[in-house]
Design a protein around this motif. Structure first.
Motif, PDB file in Angstrom:
ATOM      1  N   PHE A 219       0.815  -1.204   0.000  1.00  0.00           N
ATOM      2  CA  PHE A 219       0.000   0.000   0.000  1.00  0.00           C
ATOM      3  C   PHE A 219       0.855   1.262   0.000  1.00  0.00           C
ATOM      4  O   PHE A 219       0.362   2.343   0.250  1.00  0.00           O
ATOM      5  CB  PHE A 219      -0.914   0.020   1.225  1.00  0.00           C
ATOM      6  N   ARG A 222      -0.160   4.072  -2.249  1.00  0.00           N
ATOM      7  CA  ARG A 222      -1.410   4.734  -1.922  1.00  0.00           C
ATOM      8  C   ARG A 222      -1.234   5.796  -0.836  1.00  0.00           C
ATOM      9  O   ARG A 222      -1.895   6.820  -0.856  1.00  0.00           O
ATOM     10  CB  ARG A 222      -2.436   3.701  -1.479  1.00  0.00           C
TER      11      ARG A 222
ATOM     12  N   GLY B  97     -18.945  -3.754  -4.032  1.00  0.00           N
ATOM     13  CA  GLY B  97     -18.689  -2.772  -2.987  1.00  0.00           C
ATOM     14  C   GLY B  97     -19.535  -2.941  -1.748  1.00  0.00           C
ATOM     15  O   GLY B  97     -19.573  -2.059  -0.904  1.00  0.00           O
TER      16      GLY B  97
ATOM     17  N   TRP C 166     -18.514   7.586   3.644  1.00  0.00           N
ATOM     18  CA  TRP C 166     -17.904   8.851   4.027  1.00  0.00           C
ATOM     19  C   TRP C 166     -16.423   8.770   3.770  1.00  0.00           C
ATOM     20  O   TRP C 166     -15.842   7.709   3.628  1.00  0.00           O
ATOM     21  CB  TRP C 166     -18.201   9.166   5.483  1.00  0.00           C
ATOM     22  N   ALA C 344     -17.669   1.228  -6.515  1.00  0.00           N
ATOM     23  CA  ALA C 344     -16.893   0.460  -5.541  1.00  0.00           C
ATOM     24  C   ALA C 344     -15.444   0.321  -5.976  1.00  0.00           C
ATOM     25  O   ALA C 344     -14.521   0.455  -5.186  1.00  0.00           O
ATOM     26  CB  ALA C 344     -17.520  -0.917  -5.366  1.00  0.00           C
ATOM     27  N   ARG C 345     -15.254   0.065  -7.253  1.00  0.00           N
ATOM     28  CA  ARG C 345     -13.894  -0.174  -7.710  1.00  0.00           C
ATOM     29  C   ARG C 345     -13.039   1.077  -7.620  1.00  0.00           C
ATOM     30  O   ARG C 345     -11.836   1.014  -7.482  1.00  0.00           O
ATOM     31  CB  ARG C 345     -13.902  -0.639  -9.176  1.00  0.00           C
ATOM     32  N   MET C 348     -14.275   3.217  -3.165  1.00  0.00           N
ATOM     33  CA  MET C 348     -14.317   2.614  -1.844  1.00  0.00           C
ATOM     34  C   MET C 348     -12.902   2.230  -1.427  1.00  0.00           C
ATOM     35  O   MET C 348     -12.106   1.768  -2.227  1.00  0.00           O
ATOM     36  CB  MET C 348     -15.204   1.371  -1.842  1.00  0.00           C
ATOM     37  N   SER C 349     -12.649   2.421  -0.146  1.00  0.00           N
ATOM     38  CA  SER C 349     -11.329   2.085   0.355  1.00  0.00           C
ATOM     39  C   SER C 349     -11.268   0.583   0.611  1.00  0.00           C
ATOM     40  O   SER C 349     -11.948   0.072   1.479  1.00  0.00           O
ATOM     41  CB  SER C 349     -11.096   2.846   1.647  1.00  0.00           C
ATOM     42  N   SER C 350     -10.497  -0.088  -0.189  1.00  0.00           N
ATOM     43  CA  SER C 350     -10.366  -1.535  -0.004  1.00  0.00           C
ATOM     44  C   SER C 350      -9.043  -1.952  -0.605  1.00  0.00           C
ATOM     45  O   SER C 350      -8.408  -1.199  -1.325  1.00  0.00           O
ATOM     46  CB  SER C 350     -11.526  -2.257  -0.676  1.00  0.00           C
ATOM     47  N   GLU C 351      -8.653  -3.167  -0.288  1.00  0.00           N
ATOM     48  CA  GLU C 351      -7.359  -3.583  -0.815  1.00  0.00           C
ATOM     49  C   GLU C 351      -7.376  -3.766  -2.333  1.00  0.00           C
ATOM     50  O   GLU C 351      -6.341  -3.870  -2.956  1.00  0.00           O
ATOM     51  CB  GLU C 351      -6.894  -4.864  -0.129  1.00  0.00           C
ATOM     52  N   TYR C 352      -8.566  -3.811  -2.915  1.00  0.00           N
ATOM     53  CA  TYR C 352      -8.634  -4.028  -4.356  1.00  0.00           C
ATOM     54  C   TYR C 352      -9.026  -2.782  -5.130  1.00  0.00           C
ATOM     55  O   TYR C 352      -9.344  -2.844  -6.304  1.00  0.00           O
ATOM     56  CB  TYR C 352      -9.636  -5.140  -4.664  1.00  0.00           C
ATOM     57  N   THR C 353      -9.067  -1.648  -4.460  1.00  0.00           N
ATOM     58  CA  THR C 353      -9.513  -0.433  -5.128  1.00  0.00           C
ATOM     59  C   THR C 353      -8.594  -0.073  -6.294  1.00  0.00           C
ATOM     60  O   THR C 353      -7.388  -0.271  -6.225  1.00  0.00           O
ATOM     61  CB  THR C 353      -9.493   0.743  -4.143  1.00  0.00           C
ATOM     62  N   ARG C 360     -15.490   4.957   2.984  1.00  0.00           N
ATOM     63  CA  ARG C 360     -15.865   3.756   3.718  1.00  0.00           C
ATOM     64  C   ARG C 360     -17.353   3.801   3.989  1.00  0.00           C
ATOM     65  O   ARG C 360     -17.969   4.849   3.989  1.00  0.00           O
ATOM     66  CB  ARG C 360     -15.121   3.700   5.060  1.00  0.00           C
ATOM     67  N   TRP C 361     -17.923   2.649   4.231  1.00  0.00           N
ATOM     68  CA  TRP C 361     -19.351   2.590   4.563  1.00  0.00           C
ATOM     69  C   TRP C 361     -19.587   3.237   5.907  1.00  0.00           C
ATOM     70  O   TRP C 361     -18.866   2.984   6.849  1.00  0.00           O
ATOM     71  CB  TRP C 361     -19.816   1.151   4.642  1.00  0.00           C
TER      72      TRP C 361
END
Ligand code: SF4
Ligand code: SF4
Ligand code: SF4
Ligand code: SF4
Lengths: 227, 136, 361
Positions: A219, A222, B97, C166, C344-345, C348-353, C360-361
């Motif tokens: 990461f 990022r 998502g 948010w 989402a892609r 959203m904050s994720s390891e696959y973004t 985040r939700w």
């Protein structure tokens, strides 16, 4: 995981005695596992506090709620409204959880109900043992899987110190305490890799002495700060 | 929340998350792509009941449909599903998502109000077994 | 009643109605179609533009034994543009049309040969006005409505999603000690090409392609084709051009026909997977099958229309209407995973973004 223990009731009472609407906020994470601040412990604490307040002829309204985690933004939302309604919050999470709740509700007094003790293993139900002090530079590789920082009374990295009782392998501090470096020696010997401790290891960087922010492997791009 | 009956509290919990849950439940295309991202799923020989979306749909999905009015045995069953089969590690990934751990957390919140939650003071057979192995 | 039952019922009803109508389609050329702004400049009077429209019944011409190709020539017309006015514009166009129609009418001795015979408002209104308007409606305002509903719906869904998520705030004491950064061996590679390759490989391995290659590939192909096929079909581009004055690159119809076969094949794969694969079966509901059917119908009708199985006009009408319904349903049903997926892609904050990913939700 994180291990913690409830503070004495009197201490908690001392912190919250002047408030009227008090929320006990449990954490469903680590402190649930070590039975210090899970849902049941939080409920019990609330009941105890109600009783304590009654005995001291104080009047307050208690609420209890359990969050899944107090250290993760995703679950903060759960308790947002309830926290807003309360005058003060007693959090039964570890220190990190308490701080995160306090940070996300800056106008609310948030008090810890636990003493956060260590990162350890579950020996048995209700019996826990410290195993790591998060030194940030793990030595287990050359110490045969025994942490010299946690287990050695002096946290030395090139042991043993010379005070070991060789008859029973105990520490010079106390006969009850096993010498970590004796254990390390025994284990490495049994695995045939004594050369691991025959070299002198440089001093530790002791990264746990300043606040750390960590960016996980993969990461870097990022989160690297823009120049 | 103070002074409310359990049923009312559950209603409140659901209300607070209603829109989010609705959105997530309506966006899930039941594609099972999230399965492989859950370590629990892998560790239990790919048993479909460990699939993140299965856990979410059969906990909060069910609760939401019935507005929290479930039978006790159903809650008991659900307890196993959302505590023992998920650790809320947040590593599951849904390409749409959807935040599955958040849905499961919502289900846990409802179960907690009902008095169903995981305690850690029961020495299970597994712990006994591993203790035997360790002391050998 | 459950919403999906409602949806399915409405859907089936519309299919039934449209296929029941034996649509004798009448193409009407507006005089406007033949007049370009240049023509107006060169002195074609506005009065000419008010000439009544021409109602041309395909069915009566077919009955009289005419072949399509007699009017719809294929020469210099590979993409099978079926609207004459698209090329035959202006006075020249008008002359060609006049000679084509009148010559044939006089030669064969049937069909109107005088002006009012064709340019008759009454005729246009009498001859299958309802049917004509249905067809014209779905092609014109229908298309507008469809894409408006689609765009607004997507906007609504995405704003809804934004509302529930948010922005992540990073701590103010955010610093990265160089000791704590472990740069992956892949990123350390000096050769930029190798670096890129490793990066791609790494992100591939941890994506759905890594853990479920079959489903990953099949679903990517499916989703790619389901967009390419309709967007690059020449006929659709004519529609877009007529309705919105935009068009995309077109691919040959034969190729798109093959795409459609692949799409239908993959849908059958999805169906079988839903029925026989335990992990999918366990979370399937009737609605999922409904959605699958709903998306399949426009493609099946497209296949039928292209190969001219069954009654061409009814099939085409069914195709357009079901297609429009599916597009309108995207934001409001499980098909909503289309805007969701993009959001989402990227956000959203994720390891696959893939994008900035700080929500985040
Ligand atoms: S807040 Fe502390 S106790 Fe609770 S889950 Fe996080 S680390 Fe564990
Ligand atoms: S050496 Fe450091 S990181 Fe390793 S177990 Fe000991 S305290 Fe923890
Ligand atoms: S949660 Fe996401 S990945 Fe899992 S089945 Fe639903 S849509 Fe598919
Ligand atoms: S949060 Fe639960 S469902 Fe998701 S990956 Fe972790 S254990 Fe699996």
């Amino acid at each position: 995981m994180v291990k913690a223990k409830l503070k004495p009731l009197e201490e908690i009472f001392g912190m919250i005695r002047s408030y009227k609407k008090i929320l006990t906020l449990s954490c469903g994470g680590c402190v649930s596992v070590c039975m210090a601040g899970g849902q049941r412990e939080g409920m019990e604490l609330t009941l105890e506090l109600v009783e304590f307040f009654r005995q001291n002829r104080l009047d307050a309204e208690f609420t209890h709620y359990t969050m899944e985690r107090q250290c993760n933004p995703e679950y903060l939302f759960d308790a947002e409204e309830i926290v807003r309604e309360a005058d003060c919050v007693i959090s039964t999470a570890c220190g990190a959880g308490v701080q995160y709740i306090a940070e996300s509700h800056p106008s609310k007094p948030v008090f810890p109900a636990l003493n956060t003790l260590f990162i350890g293993i579950d020996r048995d139900v209700g019996l826990y043992e410290e195993r790591c002090r998060t030194c940030g530079d793990c030595k287990l590789g050359y110490t045969g899987g025994i942490c010299p920082i946690t287990r050695c009374s002096k946290s030395i990295l090139n042991g043993p110190c010379g005070g070991t009782h060789f008859s029973d392998g105990s520490c010079e501090i106390d006969r009850e305490i096993p010498c970590a470096w004796n254990d390390i020696f025994e284990r490495l010997k049994s695995q045939g890799r004594l050369e691991n401790i025959l070299t002198v290891h440089p001093p530790s960087i002791w990264m746990d002495q300043a606040q750390r922010t960590m960016v996980q492997y993969g990461f870097e791009e990022r989160y690297r700060k823009k120049e | 929340m103070k002074g409310l009956k359990t049923e009312e509290k559950i209603k409140l919990i659901l209300q607070r998350r209603e829109a989010m849950i609705k959105l997530c439940l309506s966006a899930c295309v039941h594609c099972s792509l999230c399965a492989e991202s859950c370590f629990k799923f892998h560790n239990h020989s790919k048993d479909p009941s460990y699939m993140p979306s299965y856990k979410a749909l059969h906990s909060i999905g069910k609760i939401f449909r019935k507005k929290g009015k479930l039978k006790d045995e159903e809650f008991e069953e659900m307890k196993d599903l959302i505590w023992n089969k998920c650790v809320l590690c947040m590593r599951c990934y849904c390409p749409m998502g959807i935040s599955i751990p958040l849905l499961i957390a919502a289900a846990r919140a409802v179960c907690r109000e009902k008095g169903y939650y995981r305690t850690y003071d029961v020495i299970s057979k597994r712990i006994e077994k591993s203790k035997k192995v360790l002391t050998k | 009643m459950k919403p999906w039952i409602c949806n399915c019922a409405v859907f089936i009803f519309i299919i039934a109605v449209t296929s029941a109508m034996a649509a004798d389609t009448v193409i009407i050329h507006r005089v406007d179609d033949f007049i370009t702004p240049a023509d107006i400049k060169s002195g074609i009077s506005p009065a000419d533009r008010d000439a009544p429209r021409v109602a041309m019944s395909h069915k009566s011409h077919e009955k009289a034994g005419l072949e399509c190709i007699q009017c719809h020539h294929k020469e210099n017309n590979d993409t099978r543009i079926y609207q004459c006015a698209k090329c035959h514009k202006g006075n020249a166009g008008m002359e060609i049309m006049h000679s084509a129609c009148i010559d044939c009418h006089t030669k064969s001795g049937s069909g109107p040969a005088d002006c009012s015979g064709c340019h008759s408002r009454k005729d246009a209104e009498l001859k299958g006005f309802i049917r004509f308007s249905l067809f014209d409606f779905v092609k014109g305002p229908g298309l507008w409505i469809t894409f408006l509903v689609f765009a607004l719906g997507c906007y609504y869904r995405v704003t809804q999603m934004i509302k529930f998520t948010w922005m992540m705030k990073h701590p103010t004491s955010h610093f990265i000690s160089p000791d704590l950064i472990r740069t992956s061996i892949f990123y350390k590679n000096k050769n930029p090409l190798m670096k890129l390759l490793f990066k791609i490989k790494y992100s591939f391995r941890k994506s759905v392609f890594g853990w479920n290659p079959v489903m990953g590939t099949v679903s990517s192909i499916f989703h790619l084709l389901i967009f390419t096929a309709p967007l690059t079909l020449p006929a659709h581009n004519i529609l877009f051009d007529e309705a919105f004055r935009i068009s995309f690159i077109t691919l040959p119809e034969g190729l798109i026909d093959k795409f459609v076969v692949v799409i239908i094949g993959i849908m059958i794969f999805f169906l079988l997977r839903r029925v026989f694969y335990p992990r999918v079966r366990m979370i399937s509901t009737l609605g999922d099958f409904g959605i699958l059917l709903m998306v399949a119908v426009p493609f099946i009708t497209a296949y039928f229309a292209y190969h001219q199985y069954a009654d061409y006009r009814s099939v085409l009408l069914a195709h357009i209407i079901t297609g429009e319904i599916v597009i309108m349903a995207i934001p409001f049903s499980r098909l909503g995973h289309m805007p969701f997926f993009l959001f989402a892609r990227f956000f959203m904050s994720s390891e696959y973004t893939l994008g900035v990913g700080n929500r985040r939700w």
